[in-house]
Design an enzyme around this catalytic site. Structure first.
Site, PDB file in Angstrom:
ATOM      1  N   ASN A 103      14.865 -32.050 -27.790  1.00  0.00           N
ATOM      2  CA  ASN A 103      13.932 -32.702 -26.921  1.00  0.00           C
ATOM      3  C   ASN A 103      12.624 -32.385 -27.572  1.00  0.00           C
ATOM      4  OD1 ASN A 103      12.413 -34.000 -24.962  1.00  0.00           O
ATOM      5  ND2 ASN A 103      11.952 -32.128 -23.937  1.00  0.00           N
ATOM      6  N   TRP A 131     -15.522 -38.527 -17.242  1.00  0.00           N
ATOM      7  CA  TRP A 131     -16.280 -39.508 -16.367  1.00  0.00           C
ATOM      8  C   TRP A 131     -15.363 -40.596 -15.504  1.00  0.00           C
ATOM      9  CZ3 TRP A 131     -20.564 -39.590 -14.035  1.00  0.00           C
ATOM     10  CH2 TRP A 131     -21.013 -40.875 -13.244  1.00  0.00           C
ATOM     11  N   THR A 132     -14.455 -41.024 -16.329  1.00  0.00           N
ATOM     12  CA  THR A 132     -13.555 -42.039 -15.650  1.00  0.00           C
ATOM     13  C   THR A 132     -12.685 -41.245 -14.601  1.00  0.00           C
ATOM     14  OG1 THR A 132     -13.518 -43.273 -17.860  1.00  0.00           O
ATOM     15  CG2 THR A 132     -11.898 -43.502 -16.237  1.00  0.00           C
ATOM     16  N   GLU A 171     -17.288 -34.417 -13.412  1.00  0.00           N
ATOM     17  CA  GLU A 171     -18.861 -35.036 -13.490  1.00  0.00           C
ATOM     18  C   GLU A 171     -18.931 -35.844 -11.864  1.00  0.00           C
ATOM     19  OE1 GLU A 171     -19.412 -37.044 -17.246  1.00  0.00           O
ATOM     20  OE2 GLU A 171     -18.088 -35.708 -18.083  1.00  0.00           O
ATOM     21  N   MET A 237     -23.396 -30.353 -21.603  1.00  0.00           N
ATOM     22  CA  MET A 237     -23.412 -31.783 -22.240  1.00  0.00           C
ATOM     23  C   MET A 237     -25.225 -32.117 -22.258  1.00  0.00           C
ATOM     24  SD  MET A 237     -20.368 -33.583 -20.124  1.00  0.00           S
ATOM     25  CE  MET A 237     -21.002 -32.915 -18.406  1.00  0.00           C
ATOM     26  N   ALA A 238     -25.673 -31.635 -23.329  1.00  0.00           N
ATOM     27  CA  ALA A 238     -26.927 -31.903 -23.706  1.00  0.00           C
ATOM     28  C   ALA A 238     -27.248 -33.272 -24.250  1.00  0.00           C
ATOM     29  CB  ALA A 238     -27.639 -30.631 -24.456  1.00  0.00           C
ATOM     30  N   TYR A 239     -26.886 -34.368 -23.712  1.00  0.00           N
ATOM     31  CA  TYR A 239     -27.332 -35.669 -24.280  1.00  0.00           C
ATOM     32  C   TYR A 239     -27.090 -36.563 -23.065  1.00  0.00           C
ATOM     33  CZ  TYR A 239     -22.089 -34.472 -24.434  1.00  0.00           C
ATOM     34  OH  TYR A 239     -20.972 -33.910 -24.360  1.00  0.00           O
ATOM     35  N   TRP A 378     -19.894 -34.333 -29.069  1.00  0.00           N
ATOM     36  CA  TRP A 378     -19.231 -35.394 -28.352  1.00  0.00           C
ATOM     37  C   TRP A 378     -19.152 -36.631 -29.549  1.00  0.00           C
ATOM     38  CZ3 TRP A 378     -15.635 -36.484 -24.766  1.00  0.00           C
ATOM     39  CH2 TRP A 378     -15.266 -37.987 -24.448  1.00  0.00           C
TER      40      TRP A 378
END
EC number: 3.2.1.14
Length: 427
Positions: A103, A131-132, A171, A237-239, A378
């Site tokens: 396996n 996010w999703t 988020e 997340m600095a964007y 990202w």
């Protein structure tokens, strides 16, 4: 990550960040950087293998200390599960056999393990949410049973798939109850990871990180100091500071606010970093997130002015890969005082906010001057190569690969359900 649009619809209502226009700052004496050096972290998304044609083998692994493999999803019960089993575990790459006994695991997961095997300083973490899938955190995080299921199943995936830890991307928690639930969720994960570490043959510590918000309306709801007790580091997340949801074109990843055009900088990395430190998060645990893409504004007369639409994009409207920048006919403007840049085509009246090599270098300076833990990007498919690489520019600005954190990864997973991974992927 980049899927912040819905949450950012309210951004323009916030009070402008306090003005600060030069690289020097008023931090207390910074702590030492991350133990053993800086962290260099990148998100690899499993959907990149499709249209983007980007696979784990394409990563310049020696530039990174951590790869965050995105994303796993969450069931209402709290069970964490893979979101694309063909990409994750089934796809056969060149060299993979169809008649191998046992396996076995293939796909991106096998390739990630091989990267670790060939680069012993490279750690991989399974990133959960994004996010999703973020709406799926709320229900299981609200009960002890759900949190235990989340911790146990994420740990099992880590053990089965050969990861060095878990990254959580919620988020975002919306109120005090969810913020407290997030703390308890992290606690459950930390305890599960530490319990496994204690009985692991090599006694390695397995990592727990999160993708954390840079918008005050989101991080002010979090129990930052309490969360920090359970985390190895924070991926800030600095964007996405500006985008299609705004009334005027703006900088989407500036370090400092603009004093001349404050409407163009509704947020800044510097304010977020300062607020995290003030709340009790050590600077050397904050990893500065940076974009490998740009956000576009159409029918605009320049930065800080009204726009109408966002035009096309590399893969979605209004979002351009860094490797597609700058576009032909556009003039690039670099504002070193706020560490931000953009391109503007005056004939097309089209503006794209993105980081250039020079601005990436300024961000590396900011990280080092303020004793931060390193840089995060990202996402991995969008960078250029050679001297134009933003990742390479920042790594060099931090002192080169020799200044990166030196911490050996784990290759021993005796409890994996996959025979080839349990046996160390013999050639």
């Amino acid at each position: 990550m980049r899927f912040l649009i819905g949450a950012l619809l309210t951004l323009q209502t916030l009070v402008q960040a306090s003005s600060m226009s030069s690289m020097p700052n008023s931090y207390p004496v910074p702590e030492a950087p991350a133990e053993g050096g800086f962290r260099s972290v990148v998100y690899f998304v499993n959907w990149a293998i499709y249209g983007r044609g980007h696979n784990p083998q394409d990563l310049k692994a020696d530039q990174f200390t951590h790869i965050l493999y995105a994303f796993a999803n969450i069931r209402p019960s709290g069970e964490v599960y893979l979101s694309d089993t063909w990409a994750d575990t089934d796809k056969h790459y060149p060299g993979d056999k169809w008649d191998e006994p046992g396996n076995n695991v293939y796909g991106c997961i096998k390739q990630m393990y091989l990267l670790k095997k060939n680069n012993r300083n490279l750690k991989t973490l399974l990133s959960i949410g994004g996010w999703t899938y973020s709406p799926n955190f709320k229900t299981p995080a609200s009960t002890e049973e759900g949190r235990k299921k989340f911790a146990d199943t994420s740990l099992k995936l880590m053990k089965d798939l050969g990861f060095d830890g878990i990254d959580i991307d919620w988020e975002y928690p919306e109120d005090e109850k969810q913020a407290n639930d997030f703390v308890l969720l992290l606690k459950a994960c930390r305890e599960a990871l530490d319990a496994y570490s204690a009985k692991h043959p090599n006694g390695k510590k397995f990592l727990l990180t999160i993708a954390s918000p840079a918008g005050p309306q989101n991080y002010n709801k979090l129990k930052l100091a309490e969360m920090d007790k359970y985390l190895d580091f924070w991926n800030l997340m600095a964007y996405d500071f500006s985008g299609s949801w705004d009334k005027v074109s703006g900088h989407m990843s500036n370090v400092f606010p603009s004093t001349t055009k404050p409407e163009s900088t509704p947020f800044s990395s510097d304010k977020a970093v300062k607020d995290y430190i003030k709340a009790g998060v050590p600077a050397n645990k904050i990893v500065l997130g940076m974009p490998l893409y740009g956000r576009a504004f159409a029918s605009t007369d320049g930065i800080g002015t009204s726009f109408n639409g966002v035009g096309g994009g590399s893969w979605e409207n209004g979002v351009w890969d860094y490797k597609d920048m700058p576009q032909q006919g556009a003039q690039v403007t670099e504002l070193e005082d706020i560490a931000a840049s953009y391109s503007y085509d005056k004939n097309k009246r089209y503006l794209i906010s993105y980081d250039t090599v020079k601005i990436a270098g300024k961000k590396a300076e900011y990280i080092t001057k303020n004793g931060m833990g390193g840089g995060m990007w990202w996402e991995s498919s969008s960078d250029k190569t050679g001297n134009e690489s933003l990742v390479g520019t920042v790594v060099n600005g931090l002192g080169g690969t020799g200044k990166l954190e030196q911490r050996e990864n784990e290759l021993s997973y005796p409890e994996s359900v996959y025979d080839n991974l349990k046996n160390g992927m013999p050639s």
